[in-house]
Design a protein around this motif. Structure first.
Motif, PDB file in Angstrom:
ATOM      1  N   LEU A   1      31.475  91.333  -8.734  1.00  0.00           N
ATOM      2  CA  LEU A   1      31.549  90.139  -8.533  1.00  0.00           C
ATOM      3  C   LEU A   1      30.387  89.359  -8.759  1.00  0.00           C
ATOM      4  O   LEU A   1      29.261  89.774  -8.258  1.00  0.00           O
ATOM      5  N   LEU A   2      30.361  88.030  -9.636  1.00  0.00           N
ATOM      6  CA  LEU A   2      29.166  87.142  -9.533  1.00  0.00           C
ATOM      7  C   LEU A   2      29.015  86.485  -7.946  1.00  0.00           C
ATOM      8  O   LEU A   2      30.057  85.675  -7.935  1.00  0.00           O
TER       9      LEU A   2
ATOM     10  N   ASP B   1      39.194  79.399  -4.883  1.00  0.00           N
ATOM     11  CA  ASP B   1      38.061  78.545  -4.729  1.00  0.00           C
ATOM     12  C   ASP B   1      36.879  79.040  -3.985  1.00  0.00           C
ATOM     13  O   ASP B   1      35.772  78.643  -4.054  1.00  0.00           O
ATOM     14  N   HIS B   2      37.129  80.179  -3.405  1.00  0.00           N
ATOM     15  CA  HIS B   2      36.125  80.860  -2.575  1.00  0.00           C
ATOM     16  C   HIS B   2      35.303  81.869  -3.245  1.00  0.00           C
ATOM     17  O   HIS B   2      35.445  82.181  -4.250  1.00  0.00           O
ATOM     18  N   HIS B   3      33.974  81.927  -2.695  1.00  0.00           N
ATOM     19  CA  HIS B   3      33.120  82.678  -3.303  1.00  0.00           C
ATOM     20  C   HIS B   3      33.086  84.120  -2.660  1.00  0.00           C
ATOM     21  O   HIS B   3      33.734  84.113  -1.479  1.00  0.00           O
ATOM     22  N   PRO B   4      32.692  85.141  -3.257  1.00  0.00           N
ATOM     23  CA  PRO B   4      32.562  86.519  -2.752  1.00  0.00           C
ATOM     24  C   PRO B   4      32.213  86.636  -1.312  1.00  0.00           C
ATOM     25  O   PRO B   4      32.781  87.469  -0.607  1.00  0.00           O
TER      26      PRO B   4
ATOM     27  N   GLN C   1      37.795  93.283  -3.365  1.00  0.00           N
ATOM     28  CA  GLN C   1      38.546  94.226  -4.346  1.00  0.00           C
ATOM     29  C   GLN C   1      39.654  93.632  -4.866  1.00  0.00           C
ATOM     30  O   GLN C   1      39.949  94.053  -6.063  1.00  0.00           O
ATOM     31  N   ARG C   2      40.494  92.904  -4.286  1.00  0.00           N
ATOM     32  CA  ARG C   2      41.760  92.421  -4.896  1.00  0.00           C
ATOM     33  C   ARG C   2      41.117  91.106  -5.790  1.00  0.00           C
ATOM     34  O   ARG C   2      41.900  91.379  -6.941  1.00  0.00           O
ATOM     35  N   VAL C   3      40.097  90.466  -5.975  1.00  0.00           N
ATOM     36  CA  VAL C   3      39.530  89.797  -6.864  1.00  0.00           C
ATOM     37  C   VAL C   3      39.218  90.452  -8.002  1.00  0.00           C
ATOM     38  O   VAL C   3      39.582  90.304  -9.147  1.00  0.00           O
ATOM     39  N   ALA C   4      38.688  91.821  -7.873  1.00  0.00           N
ATOM     40  CA  ALA C   4      38.131  92.566  -8.857  1.00  0.00           C
ATOM     41  C   ALA C   4      39.389  93.156  -9.647  1.00  0.00           C
ATOM     42  O   ALA C   4      39.432  93.460 -10.808  1.00  0.00           O
ATOM     43  N   ILE C   5      40.491  93.444  -8.739  1.00  0.00           N
ATOM     44  CA  ILE C   5      41.689  93.889  -9.439  1.00  0.00           C
ATOM     45  C   ILE C   5      42.379  93.046 -10.312  1.00  0.00           C
ATOM     46  O   ILE C   5      42.679  93.111 -11.228  1.00  0.00           O
TER      47      ILE C   5
END
Length: 261
Positions: free
Chosen positions: A110-111, A153-156, A165-169
């Motif tokens: 993630l960025l 709107d949260h950052h990693p 990992q859910r964001v990545a999915i």
């Protein structure tokens, strides 16, 4: 040389989503040849959930890179959803990846200075077909699908490992891929978060999404429906998972202090 054995997925008569025959990958180092893959055959049907297992050097990562159109074989044939992959140009491979595949990696990729929704939107911005669509709405829907509607709107750095990992999915899902390729997606996660992520993969598979997951963890492979074991660049065993576990049930047992059977 041992003749390769054709590997056919059990119990499904639909056309193959992935069909590879005689795939070899050879790296040349001076006068030496190193075989990463040797005459591999594999069929994958729609809706399967397959774990590819093997120790370091077994060929599983090379297999994943070729299936993901990130690398090309030295010899053999590969069809992805009816498209002949071997022989495509670099740009054509990139277009095929974007149209057909979603990727999930061990390190999330993630960025760090970008919000969850912007991370998820990114693959849509690389679409060279310029298809008109509301990319923000699609990213929002993908995050809601993985249970992160309240974290857009949260950052990693503001998210747990499991949430990252859910964001990545979600990023893998946003292009509506034909296939998700997950490379050691639980490798950086603790046991509870691993169950949480595997529960999500099973839920997505129940919805009809085809998943290929590379793992070296036998306990993780038990959440797949089929295991392909690799050694020395060959598929040594290909079998259904007899005691198919449900990660959601194991997660509930974990949280209640019970020991999963």
């Amino acid at each position: 040389m041992t003749a390769p054995t054709a590997t056919v997925s059990p119990g499904n008569d639909s056309p193959p989503l992935i069909e590879i025959h005689g795939i070899s990958k050879v790296y040349r180092m001076g006068t030496n040849e190193v075989y990463a893959l040797r005459q591999v055959d594999l069929l994958v049907r729609r809706g399967e959930f397959i774990a590819i297992m093997g120790t370091s050097g077994s060929g599983k990562s090379t297999m994943m890179n070729i299936l993901g159109c990130l690398d090309t074989p030295t010899s053999g044939s590969y069809r992805l959803d009816g498209v002949k992959v071997d022989g495509l140009s670099r740009n054509a491979l990139a277009d095929l990846r974007n149209a057909k595949l979603g990727f999930v990696f061990q390190g999330f990729n993630l960025l760090s200075r970008t919000s969850a929704i912007d991370n998820v939107e990114l693959p849509l911005l690389y679409d060279r077909t310029h298809t008109p669509r509301d990319t923000k709405a699609l990213a929002r829907a993908a995050l809601e699908r993985v249970g992160l509607g309240g974290r857009m709107d949260h950052h990693p750095s503001e998210l747990s490992g499991g949430q990252q990992q859910r964001v990545a999915i979600a990023r893998a899902l946003v292009t509506s891929p034909t296939l998700i390729l997950a490379d050691e997606p639980t490798g950086n996660l603790d046991s509870r978060t691993t169950l949480d992520v595997m529960s999500l993969f099973q839920e997505l598979n129940d919805q009809g999404i085809t998943i290929l997951l590379v793992t070296h963890e036998p306990e993780v492979s038990q959440y797949a429906k089929r295991i392909v074991e690799m050694r020395d660049g060959r598929i040594r065993r290909d079998h259904p998972v007899e005691n198919h576990r449900r990660a959601a049930e194991d997660l509930r047992a974990h949280d209640s202090g019970e020991v999963a059977a």
